[in-house]
Design an enzyme around this catalytic site. Structure first.
Site, PDB file in Angstrom:
ATOM      1  N   HIS A 169       0.899  -0.954  -0.180  1.00  8.01           N
ATOM      2  CA  HIS A 169       0.009  -0.023   0.116  1.00  8.01           C
ATOM      3  C   HIS A 169       0.807   1.220   0.049  1.00  8.01           C
ATOM      4  O   HIS A 169       1.699   1.366   0.926  1.00  8.01           O
ATOM      5  CB  HIS A 169      -1.061  -0.016   0.979  1.00  8.01           C
ATOM      6  CG  HIS A 169      -1.790   1.387   1.217  1.00  8.01           C
ATOM      7  ND1 HIS A 169      -2.527   1.600   0.491  1.00  8.01           N
ATOM      8  CD2 HIS A 169      -1.963   2.295   2.086  1.00  8.01           C
ATOM      9  CE1 HIS A 169      -3.180   2.778   0.711  1.00  8.01           C
ATOM     10  NE2 HIS A 169      -2.671   3.279   1.799  1.00  8.01           N
ATOM     11  N   GLU A 177      -7.942  -3.070  -1.009  1.00  7.81           N
ATOM     12  CA  GLU A 177      -8.273  -2.619   0.177  1.00  7.81           C
ATOM     13  C   GLU A 177      -8.578  -1.183   0.349  1.00  7.81           C
ATOM     14  O   GLU A 177      -7.921  -0.475   0.902  1.00  7.81           O
ATOM     15  CB  GLU A 177      -7.118  -2.953   1.016  1.00  7.81           C
ATOM     16  CG  GLU A 177      -7.327  -2.861   2.505  1.00  7.81           C
ATOM     17  CD  GLU A 177      -5.818  -3.200   3.492  1.00  7.81           C
ATOM     18  OE1 GLU A 177      -5.051  -1.971   3.558  1.00  7.81           O
ATOM     19  OE2 GLU A 177      -5.361  -4.119   3.439  1.00  7.81           O
ATOM     20  N   PRO A 178      -9.887  -0.901  -0.240  1.00 10.42           N
ATOM     21  CA  PRO A 178     -10.040   0.540  -0.259  1.00 10.42           C
ATOM     22  C   PRO A 178     -10.771   0.891   1.183  1.00 10.42           C
ATOM     23  O   PRO A 178     -11.391   0.168   1.568  1.00 10.42           O
ATOM     24  CB  PRO A 178     -11.137   0.467  -1.465  1.00 10.42           C
ATOM     25  CG  PRO A 178     -11.650  -0.898  -1.564  1.00 10.42           C
ATOM     26  CD  PRO A 178     -10.739  -1.673  -1.116  1.00 10.42           C
ATOM     27  N   GLY A 179     -10.609   2.168   1.289  1.00 12.71           N
ATOM     28  CA  GLY A 179     -11.594   2.573   2.591  1.00 12.71           C
ATOM     29  C   GLY A 179     -12.039   3.741   1.790  1.00 12.71           C
ATOM     30  O   GLY A 179     -13.271   3.896   1.689  1.00 12.71           O
ATOM     31  N   ARG A 228      -9.034  16.732   8.381  1.00 15.21           N
ATOM     32  CA  ARG A 228      -8.252  16.694   7.093  1.00 15.21           C
ATOM     33  C   ARG A 228      -7.696  18.209   6.513  1.00 15.21           C
ATOM     34  O   ARG A 228      -6.567  18.203   6.084  1.00 15.21           O
ATOM     35  CB  ARG A 228      -9.182  16.083   5.970  1.00 15.21           C
ATOM     36  CG  ARG A 228      -9.523  14.623   6.290  1.00 15.21           C
ATOM     37  CD  ARG A 228     -10.113  13.876   5.148  1.00 15.21           C
ATOM     38  NE  ARG A 228      -9.217  13.585   3.947  1.00 15.21           N
ATOM     39  CZ  ARG A 228      -9.313  14.191   2.982  1.00 15.21           C
ATOM     40  NH1 ARG A 228      -9.986  15.197   2.675  1.00 15.21           N
ATOM     41  NH2 ARG A 228      -8.394  13.847   2.062  1.00 15.21           N
ATOM     42  N   GLY A 271      -5.600   3.123  -1.427  1.00 16.03           N
ATOM     43  CA  GLY A 271      -5.154   4.130  -2.237  1.00 16.03           C
ATOM     44  C   GLY A 271      -5.932   4.828  -3.312  1.00 16.03           C
ATOM     45  O   GLY A 271      -5.672   5.942  -3.849  1.00 16.03           O
ATOM     46  N   TYR A 296      -3.743  18.048   6.433  1.00 16.54           N
ATOM     47  CA  TYR A 296      -3.422  17.856   5.079  1.00 16.54           C
ATOM     48  C   TYR A 296      -3.482  18.957   3.942  1.00 16.54           C
ATOM     49  O   TYR A 296      -3.024  18.909   3.035  1.00 16.54           O
ATOM     50  CB  TYR A 296      -3.830  16.570   4.512  1.00 16.54           C
ATOM     51  CG  TYR A 296      -4.039  15.359   5.366  1.00 16.54           C
ATOM     52  CD1 TYR A 296      -2.908  14.944   5.819  1.00 16.54           C
ATOM     53  CD2 TYR A 296      -5.230  14.734   5.635  1.00 16.54           C
ATOM     54  CE1 TYR A 296      -2.929  13.673   6.628  1.00 16.54           C
ATOM     55  CE2 TYR A 296      -5.161  13.501   6.375  1.00 16.54           C
ATOM     56  CZ  TYR A 296      -3.952  13.221   6.790  1.00 16.54           C
ATOM     57  OH  TYR A 296      -4.195  12.001   7.675  1.00 16.54           O
ATOM     58  N   CYS A 331     -10.377  27.204  19.625  1.00 20.84           N
ATOM     59  CA  CYS A 331      -9.526  28.295  19.953  1.00 20.84           C
ATOM     60  C   CYS A 331      -8.045  27.779  19.395  1.00 20.84           C
ATOM     61  O   CYS A 331      -7.089  27.428  20.194  1.00 20.84           O
ATOM     62  CB  CYS A 331      -9.446  28.405  21.664  1.00 20.84           C
ATOM     63  SG  CYS A 331      -8.236  29.780  22.187  1.00 20.84           S
TER      64      CYS A 331
END
Length: 426
Positions: A197, A274-276, A313, A233, A317, A348
């Site tokens: 992966h 193996e996708p998520g 996210r 991925g 990222y 905050c």
């Protein structure tokens, strides 16, 4: 499935249910909502193209969603002891679960030898092979393992989601394959599977590189190999006009690898993907409410009641999420046109901004003019949204709702203060 994504900056409903109704019916905002039909379509596309589809539950691990994808033929990956327990709770049998990690903590090691005995153990370090063999003792003989290989390269939508190459902690370096085989053999165990992966959100060209690396390393490992996994991925469009991955083309590349390995080994080789993100990302929406609108110099801010404690996210990222406005019928006053705005949350923390790029650079987004009390929806938020949430600033975890056949149902309650402090001793 269409070739390109398309998003609108105004939204009336989610999966046929008005946004305002969802917010009122389930206790206000922030609120996660998932479109079950979208998840079902993604599951169908994957199972039509690939032999074994293993859902990477770290993307979104709500047990109701695990049960949903299990009913549609997906097996499951777990990266912690608690994720193994989630899968078992959702009805998965141990043999349908793969534990993939770079270390064994004590909880995980006990679990794969106990209640989850029989699950696939996919190791990402040589020390895991030693620890597993030592704990098994005489029972190690005949036990099978799979290994996660770092092929020496990686790629992802962010530097932080790149899981290959010499700056990545993930997987066993490809040049250490012989050492792995020898260490397993020392305990009487057999390595029967390989997993790669290279990163989350990779493009097709980088995903295709894994084919060559896998074939080369599998041939070096030898004919004991009976399973190969290309990891996950698969990219998902977050911006309008971005193209979907061609599943049939990608599947065909791997079919060629499998065919050649089967010819070389003289036996069948099973293939897994193996996708998520691909399974759940587009199904998810984070509904927030605009609580303040203000000017800071030349910038206009929409300040909402969801922050990076609910969706990290963008801050972590620099990730882009489509944003739409859902007008609240209970708010008075008319607005028209669009505005260049910064969207910020309630925390905050200066980094609590949803419109930012990697490196923390705040940018504006053109959105419909809105009023305090209207709803702002962060879209394509089903993957790494709720599963990466935190209690920073003592914010509660948002409730989660699944809309199936037009009917919304609660699949996670809003966290209570009592739950928030339950493990604190005072």
């Amino acid at each position: 499935m269409c070739n390109f994504s398309s998003y609108s900056s105004e939204r009336l409903e989610i999966a046929g249910v008005p946004v305002s109704r969802l917010a009122k019916e389930f206790g206000g905002t922030p609120l996660y909502v998932y479109d079950a039909d979208m998840i079902a379509r993604r599951c169908a596309q994957l199972t039509e193209n690939f032999q074994v589809v293993r859902y990477a539950q770290k993307a979104c691990s709500n047990i109701a969603l695990l049960k949903f994808v299990r009913a549609r033929g997906l097996v499951v990956d777990a990266v912690s002891a608690a994720e193994i327990k989630r899968a078992l709770t959702a009805g998965y049998q141990p043999q349908e679960i793969a534990y993939t990690c770079d270390i064994f903590d004590e909880d995980a090691l006990e679990l794969v030898l106990g209640d989850a005995n029989g699950c696939v153990v996919n190791v990402g370090s040589i020390d895991m092979i030693r620890q597993f063999g030592e704990r098994l003792g005489a029972q190690a003989r005949g036990r099978e393992l799979t290994i996660r290989i770092n092929p020496g390269f990686g790629h992802g939508h962010s530097r932080k989601t790149n899981t290959g190459g010499d700056l990545s902690k993930h997987g066993i370096w490809f040049e250490q394959l012989s050492e792995c085989l020898g260490e397993a053999n020392r305990y009487g165990m057999t390595i029967t599977g390989l997993h790669m992966h290279i990163g989350s959100g990779s493009d097709f060209a980088h995903l295709a590189q894994v084919c060559d690396a896998m074939e080369r390393i599998a041939l070096k490992a030898g004919s004991e190999i009976r399973t190969i996994s290309c990891g996950g991925g698969l990219p998902v469009p977050y911006r309008g006009g971005e193209e979907y991955v061609n599943l049939a083309r990608y599947s065909a590349l791997w079919a060629g690898v499998v065919e050649r390995l089967e010819k070389a080994f003289g036996h069948d080789v099973d293939f897994e993907i193996e996708p998520g993100r691909y399974v759940v990302a587009e199904s998810g929406y984070l509904i927030s409410q605009i609580r303040a609108i203000k000017k800071q110099g030349d910038n206009r801010f929409y300040l909402v009641d969801a922050g990076f404690a609910h969706l990290v996210r963008p801050m972590a990222y620099g990730s882009y999420h489509p944003i739409s406005i859902a007008y609240n019928p209970e708010v008075e006053g008319e607005v028209s046109g669009t505005r260049q705005v910064v969207v910020g949350g309630p925390l905050c923390e200066s980094g609590d901004v949803f419109t930012q790029e990697e490196g923390g650079f705040v940018v504006t987004r053109e959105l419909p003019a809105a009023r305090v009390g209207d709803y702002l929806v962060l879209e394509v938020a089903g993957a790494y949204g709720a599963s990466m949430a935190s209690n920073y600033n003592s914010k509660y975890y948002a409730p989660e709702v699944l809309v199936e056949n037009g009917a919304p149902r609660l699949i996670r309650k809003k966290q209570s203060f009592e739950s928030l402090i339950a493990n604190e001793i005072f």
